[in-house]
Scaffold this motif. Structure first.
Motif, PDB file in Angstrom:
ATOM      1  N   ARG A  13       1.600   3.448  -5.045  1.00 49.26           N
ATOM      2  CA  ARG A  13       0.304   2.523  -4.396  1.00 49.26           C
ATOM      3  C   ARG A  13      -0.154   1.356  -6.021  1.00 49.26           C
ATOM      4  O   ARG A  13      -0.776   0.060  -5.273  1.00 49.26           O
ATOM      5  N   ASP A  14      -0.438   1.863  -6.997  1.00 46.98           N
ATOM      6  CA  ASP A  14      -0.760   1.144  -7.570  1.00 46.98           C
ATOM      7  C   ASP A  14      -0.212  -0.342  -8.004  1.00 46.98           C
ATOM      8  O   ASP A  14      -0.796  -1.052  -7.988  1.00 46.98           O
ATOM      9  N   SER A  35      -0.658   7.053   1.667  1.00 44.13           N
ATOM     10  CA  SER A  35      -0.604   6.287  -0.350  1.00 44.13           C
ATOM     11  C   SER A  35      -0.870   7.657  -1.313  1.00 44.13           C
ATOM     12  O   SER A  35      -0.768   8.539  -2.098  1.00 44.13           O
ATOM     13  N   LYS A  36      -2.548   7.604  -1.332  1.00 47.50           N
ATOM     14  CA  LYS A  36      -3.489   7.823  -2.138  1.00 47.50           C
ATOM     15  C   LYS A  36      -3.094   9.765  -1.468  1.00 47.50           C
ATOM     16  O   LYS A  36      -2.935  10.582  -1.876  1.00 47.50           O
ATOM     17  N   LEU A  47       4.756   6.814   6.367  1.00 51.08           N
ATOM     18  CA  LEU A  47       4.605   5.516   4.521  1.00 51.08           C
ATOM     19  C   LEU A  47       5.522   4.972   5.175  1.00 51.08           C
ATOM     20  O   LEU A  47       6.112   3.461   5.364  1.00 51.08           O
ATOM     21  N   GLU A  51       2.383   7.618  -7.811  1.00 49.43           N
ATOM     22  CA  GLU A  51       1.120   6.731  -7.891  1.00 49.43           C
ATOM     23  C   GLU A  51       1.791   5.050  -8.419  1.00 49.43           C
ATOM     24  O   GLU A  51       1.598   3.984  -7.818  1.00 49.43           O
ATOM     25  N   LEU A  88      -1.542   2.045   4.758  1.00 48.50           N
ATOM     26  CA  LEU A  88      -0.323   2.743   2.944  1.00 48.50           C
ATOM     27  C   LEU A  88      -1.015   2.771   2.209  1.00 48.50           C
ATOM     28  O   LEU A  88      -0.688   3.757   0.813  1.00 48.50           O
ATOM     29  N   LEU A  89      -2.445   1.815   1.614  1.00 48.00           N
ATOM     30  CA  LEU A  89      -3.446   2.593   1.077  1.00 48.00           C
ATOM     31  C   LEU A  89      -3.825   4.147   0.772  1.00 48.00           C
ATOM     32  O   LEU A  89      -3.622   4.763  -0.026  1.00 48.00           O
ATOM     33  N   ILE A 138       1.253  -1.798  -4.207  1.00 48.60           N
ATOM     34  CA  ILE A 138       1.276  -2.279  -3.185  1.00 48.60           C
ATOM     35  C   ILE A 138      -0.328  -3.437  -3.737  1.00 48.60           C
ATOM     36  O   ILE A 138      -0.647  -4.594  -3.180  1.00 48.60           O
ATOM     37  N   GLU A 139      -0.749  -2.256  -4.668  1.00 45.36           N
ATOM     38  CA  GLU A 139      -2.121  -2.971  -4.895  1.00 45.36           C
ATOM     39  C   GLU A 139      -2.050  -4.285  -5.904  1.00 45.36           C
ATOM     40  O   GLU A 139      -2.924  -4.974  -6.448  1.00 45.36           O
ATOM     41  N   LYS A 165      -5.747  -4.971  -2.056  1.00 47.02           N
ATOM     42  CA  LYS A 165      -6.261  -3.993  -2.526  1.00 47.02           C
ATOM     43  C   LYS A 165      -7.285  -3.467  -1.271  1.00 47.02           C
ATOM     44  O   LYS A 165      -7.965  -2.851  -1.208  1.00 47.02           O
TER      45      LYS A 165
END
Length: 367
Positions: free
Chosen positions: A239-240, A340-341, A309, A236, A336-337, A243-244, A248
């Protein structure tokens, strides 16, 4: 020690267990007898060696920073920067372990204050460089200052940020001595973490021997929940927070200068190390041993997604500002987004359900 709190919910609709129940199959049961061996291998093969590597690399970094201060030169600066890169890699491998001693006394934030959405750390580092304070040049006094001023983010600005050319000038200049103190503080923290996990009768024994008298894990279920929680929360965070934080999706604004380690171009090196750490923890702890033979393909599928990834992250432009401006590079970021989820779901739902952490089970200590 207070039981670990790891919040995660296994979604019914996506879990392997739910699929099995819908098909009329017998739900998986947790192999409690195998858990102590898995926990021991997690400690001895992954956690302790990880902190040892971070400690040892921090020691090299401190040595190279002091050498730079004593003899400023392009060669000495390059050597210190390489040592920084290697320290980032060492930390990025073990930072997924966000439980235990590292979350005590704000050790995690002292090593890495991130994300820093309001640029609190940057402003504090810039302020002390603009108005030198000698108390920031000693580990003993630096450790009592803001956590944002004493870790990898602060040292990255010292070595790579605006004004770093001063490191090539006067011997023992303030900026360099401040950087050397940060490196020394990282070594101090590395020593503390290694010592805590090496100590007999401490956290390592609590992890290896869950039971009713254990202050951390009252049974094997709590123990394996915590171990899986490291993986899920690690995925998590990739991703969060990795990356985000700056990207986004294609239809959203980008913030490349909020990416971790963007100045030193270590963003993707750090992400790769984070993902490789997830793979290594699953492999080195033998978490596949908790699965029935006909469910072990779940581990292979998790590893496949993780390797994908890594491959894509390794292929993205290390210049984050250039990456977010290039349509081809943004396609890789979108990959990747999305994946990764997928990794998060495969870990929490598929693996969690397959070992018997049934739908509706929460990764928490019940507080």
């Amino acid at each position: 020690m207070k039981p670990l709190v790891l919040s995660l919910f296994i979604a019914l609709g996506l879990s392997t267990t739910a699929t099995a129940q819908e098909a009329g199959a017998t739900p998986a049961t947790l192999k409690s007898e195998a858990i102590p061996a898995v926990m021991e291998k997690a400690v001895e093969n992954f956690i302790r060696p990880g902190y040892h590597r971070f400690r040892d690399q921090s020691a090299t970094l401190e040595t190279d920073m002091h050498a730079l201060c004593a003899g400023p030169s392009a060669e000495a600066l390059d050597k210190a920067r390489v040592a920084f890169d290697k320290t980032v890699a060492a930390w990025s491998t073990v930072e997924i372990v966000r439980v235990g001693p590292v979350i005590e006394a704000n050790r995690f934030e002292r090593i890495l204050f991130y994300p820093d959405r309001k640029s609190t750390g940057l402003k504090q580092v810039q302020a002390i460089l603009a108005r030198p304070d000698e108390s920031a040049t000693s580990v003993e006094t630096l450790k009592d200052k803001s956590v944002a001023m004493q870790g990898l983010g602060a040292l990255e600005f010292v070595l790579f940020g605006t004004g770093s050319e001063v490191l090539l000038k006067d011997q023992q200049n303030f900026r360099c001595r401040y950087g050397a103190a940060i490196a020394g503080n990282l070594l101090r923290l590395g020593n503390e973490l290694a010592d805590e996990w090496d100590k007999d009768g401490g956290i390592k024994d609590a992890w290896k021997h869950p039971g009713p008298d254990n202050p951390v894990f009252r049974d094997g279920r709590e123990a394996i929940t915590a171990l899986l929680g490291i993986l899920v929360h690690g995925a998590e965070a990739i991703r969060d927070q990795r990356i985000e934080t700056f990207y986004k999706g294609a239809d959203n604004n980008t913030f490349p200068r909020q990416a971790i380690y963007w100045r030193s171009r270590n963003t993707w090196h750090s992400v790769e190390a984070n993902i490789e750490a997830l793979r290594a923890l699953m492999r080195e702890s033998g978490m596949a041993d908790l699965l029935d033979e006909d469910s072990r393909s779940i581990v292979s599928s998790i590893d496949f997604v993780a390797r994908s990834l890594v491959r894509v992250a390794n292929d993205i432009d290390p210049d984050i500002e250039a990456a977010v401006a290039d349509p081809i590079e943004r396609t890789k970021l979108d990959f990747l987004l999305l994946n990764s989820k997928d990794l998060i779901l495969r870990l929490g739902n598929d693996y969690g359900g397959a070992i018997g952490l049934t739908a509706g089970f929460s990764f928490s200590d019940g507080d």
